[in-house]
Design an enzyme around this catalytic site. Sequence first.
Site, mmCIF file in Angstrom:
data_model
loop_
_atom_site.group_PDB
_atom_site.id
_atom_site.type_symbol
_atom_site.label_atom_id
_atom_site.label_comp_id
_atom_site.label_asym_id
_atom_site.label_seq_id
_atom_site.Cartn_x
_atom_site.Cartn_y
_atom_site.Cartn_z
ATOM 1 N N SER A 156 0.593 -1.259 -0.055
ATOM 2 C CA SER A 156 -0.058 -0.024 0.101
ATOM 3 C C SER A 156 0.680 1.256 0.081
ATOM 4 O O SER A 156 2.069 1.495 0.377
ATOM 5 C CB SER A 156 -0.834 0.024 1.361
ATOM 6 N N TYR A 180 -1.537 0.134 10.792
ATOM 7 C CA TYR A 180 -1.908 -0.649 9.421
ATOM 8 C C TYR A 180 -0.448 -0.699 8.700
ATOM 9 O O TYR A 180 -0.088 -1.483 8.019
ATOM 10 C CB TYR A 180 -3.266 -0.076 8.994
ATOM 11 N N LYS A 184 2.221 -3.279 7.150
ATOM 12 C CA LYS A 184 2.799 -3.475 5.838
ATOM 13 C C LYS A 184 3.974 -3.292 5.396
ATOM 14 O O LYS A 184 4.870 -3.931 4.897
ATOM 15 C CB LYS A 184 1.827 -2.398 4.734
HETATM 16 C C1 WQD Z 1 -9.198 10.188 0.144
HETATM 17 C C2 WQD Z 1 -9.299 11.444 0.366
HETATM 18 C C3 WQD Z 1 -9.618 12.362 2.426
HETATM 19 C C4 WQD Z 1 -13.459 10.207 3.144
HETATM 20 C C5 WQD Z 1 -6.687 5.188 2.374
HETATM 21 C C6 WQD Z 1 -5.845 4.396 3.280
HETATM 22 C C7 WQD Z 1 -4.739 3.644 2.425
HETATM 23 C C8 WQD Z 1 -5.498 3.076 1.232
HETATM 24 C C9 WQD Z 1 -6.419 3.855 0.641
HETATM 25 C C10 WQD Z 1 -5.382 0.629 1.850
HETATM 26 C C11 WQD Z 1 -8.411 12.182 1.287
HETATM 27 C C12 WQD Z 1 -11.021 12.418 1.640
HETATM 28 C C13 WQD Z 1 -12.380 10.795 2.570
HETATM 29 C C14 WQD Z 1 -14.462 11.103 3.406
HETATM 30 C C15 WQD Z 1 -13.171 12.929 2.732
HETATM 31 N N1 WQD Z 1 -6.079 1.799 1.842
HETATM 32 N N2 WQD Z 1 -12.119 12.100 2.539
HETATM 33 N N3 WQD Z 1 -14.385 12.345 3.300
HETATM 34 O O1 WQD Z 1 -6.980 8.164 3.093
HETATM 35 O O2 WQD Z 1 -6.179 8.526 0.731
HETATM 36 O O3 WQD Z 1 -6.165 6.281 1.651
HETATM 37 O O4 WQD Z 1 -7.345 4.266 1.410
HETATM 38 O O5 WQD Z 1 -4.253 0.540 1.525
HETATM 39 O O6 WQD Z 1 -4.225 2.857 3.225
HETATM 40 O O7 WQD Z 1 -5.049 5.114 4.175
HETATM 41 O O8 WQD Z 1 -8.175 7.486 1.094
HETATM 42 O O9 WQD Z 1 -10.528 7.350 0.533
HETATM 43 O O10 WQD Z 1 -9.823 7.605 3.044
HETATM 44 O O11 WQD Z 1 -9.378 9.624 1.471
HETATM 45 O O12 WQD Z 1 -12.975 14.015 2.217
HETATM 46 O O13 WQD Z 1 -15.652 10.769 3.881
HETATM 47 O O14 WQD Z 1 -10.944 12.161 0.491
HETATM 48 O O15 WQD Z 1 -9.490 13.368 3.450
HETATM 49 O O16 WQD Z 1 -7.995 13.483 1.169
HETATM 50 P P1 WQD Z 1 -6.891 7.631 1.570
HETATM 51 P P2 WQD Z 1 -9.661 7.892 1.630
#
Ligand code: WQD
Length: 386
Positions: A156, A180, A184
């Site tokens: 990841s 997490y 990894k």
């Molecule tokens: C994306 C963007 C949030 C939710 C995560 C894990 C990573 C990987 C992928 C496994 C960010 C914003 C989010 C919401 C929002 N998973 N957001 N409102 O954090 O980049 O990565 O998922 O490997 O390990 O950390 O993905 O989809 O949570 O967030 O504004 O309700 O959307 O701040 O900018 P992230 P995400």
Amino acid sequence: MIDSLTGGHSLTKVLLTGGAGFIGSHTSLALLESGHQVVVMDDFSNGSAEALRRVAELTGLGPWRQDATDHWSASAPVGGSLTLIRGDVRSQQDLDRAFQDGNGGISAVLHFAGLKAVGESMAEPLRYWDVNVTGTVRLLEAMGRHGCQTLVFSSSATLYGTTDTVPIPETAPLQPINPYGYTKAAVERMLTDVASSAPGWRIALLRYFNPVGAHPSGRIGEDPSGRPNNLFPFLCQVAAGCRQQLEVFGGDWPTGDGTGVRDYLHVMDLAEGHGRALGLLQAEPPQLLTLNLGSGQGHSVLELLRTFETTNGLTLPYAVVERRPGDSAVSVADPSQAERRMGWRTRRSLADICRDGWAWQRANPQGYRSAGPQPAPELIGAQHGS
Ligand code: WQD
């Protein structure tokens, strides 16, 4: 350079741990379509037997046939087959059963089984270390017992932490910031040590950026349990009326429109990337390969929201709220190594992601539970037996 999904290599039987989950089910489909025989072992803690029943349907395999308790399969006249075994990656007995499925012959493993929710990992670190790290130790021991030394690992981009590097190459420092991410990093270190401990290991560490979307059929997709942590599934649930509004975490990031920027890639692009990595490992000499799998393009939360609305003719309610702890402003891949080494790059656009993700959500507002009460796998086997 691999010139085809299979690298021209003879098609093989592969084991997917956690293959009933979001990435695993889509990868199962891509591997079946390229002619591999697929064995899936899953404990169904975050995956669905229904997903794989639909994969069998989509790939033209016959109905499920229950071969033994917790073990059933579907096959096609042309030789493709999908076998599903309920099992825990931490159990030596379950792993041996998976390798011995029918007449054995597993030549490679794609390791998806693991826990992946950042917030949950902070509340339950021991569970994350047990499943993600101890589970991988048990898997590697089983691979040794069964003479299998080819492994594709589901890693990841979370490993890079809140780096300011844009775009991020594989050589960027690993600085995980949550349990997490630490698990990894620990597994990558373990696999690096194993690869250098004995000849013959073929290992690919695939660092996913943000996999989203669904198979264009709308029959399989992302089915998070409870409130989605991630943006795209939450957005889909707002569109389906299951959630009241999207909360945008922060409008004051140092980005074009002030909202977080990420590298979203279509889950089918990611699935095909696994097929290419497998083909490369099988075609080339033993090696340890580390690759970023991302589009190389960054899109903000609001850009994704607007693209989703425009693509699907919807208007979605949202509110900009406080930043989420642990978030970074920008996370975008440098995917040039994946293109150079295996001729892989993303082919599907943000609009494709939004169209396909909505097709899945609209047809399955409650995920796989929309298929009615989830029968225990044994029952699925019984329903489709003989
Ligand atoms: C994306 C963007 C949030 C939710 C995560 C894990 C990573 C990987 C992928 C496994 C960010 C914003 C989010 C919401 C929002 N998973 N957001 N409102 O954090 O980049 O990565 O998922 O490997 O390990 O950390 O993905 O989809 O949570 O967030 O504004 O309700 O959307 O701040 O900018 P992230 P995400």
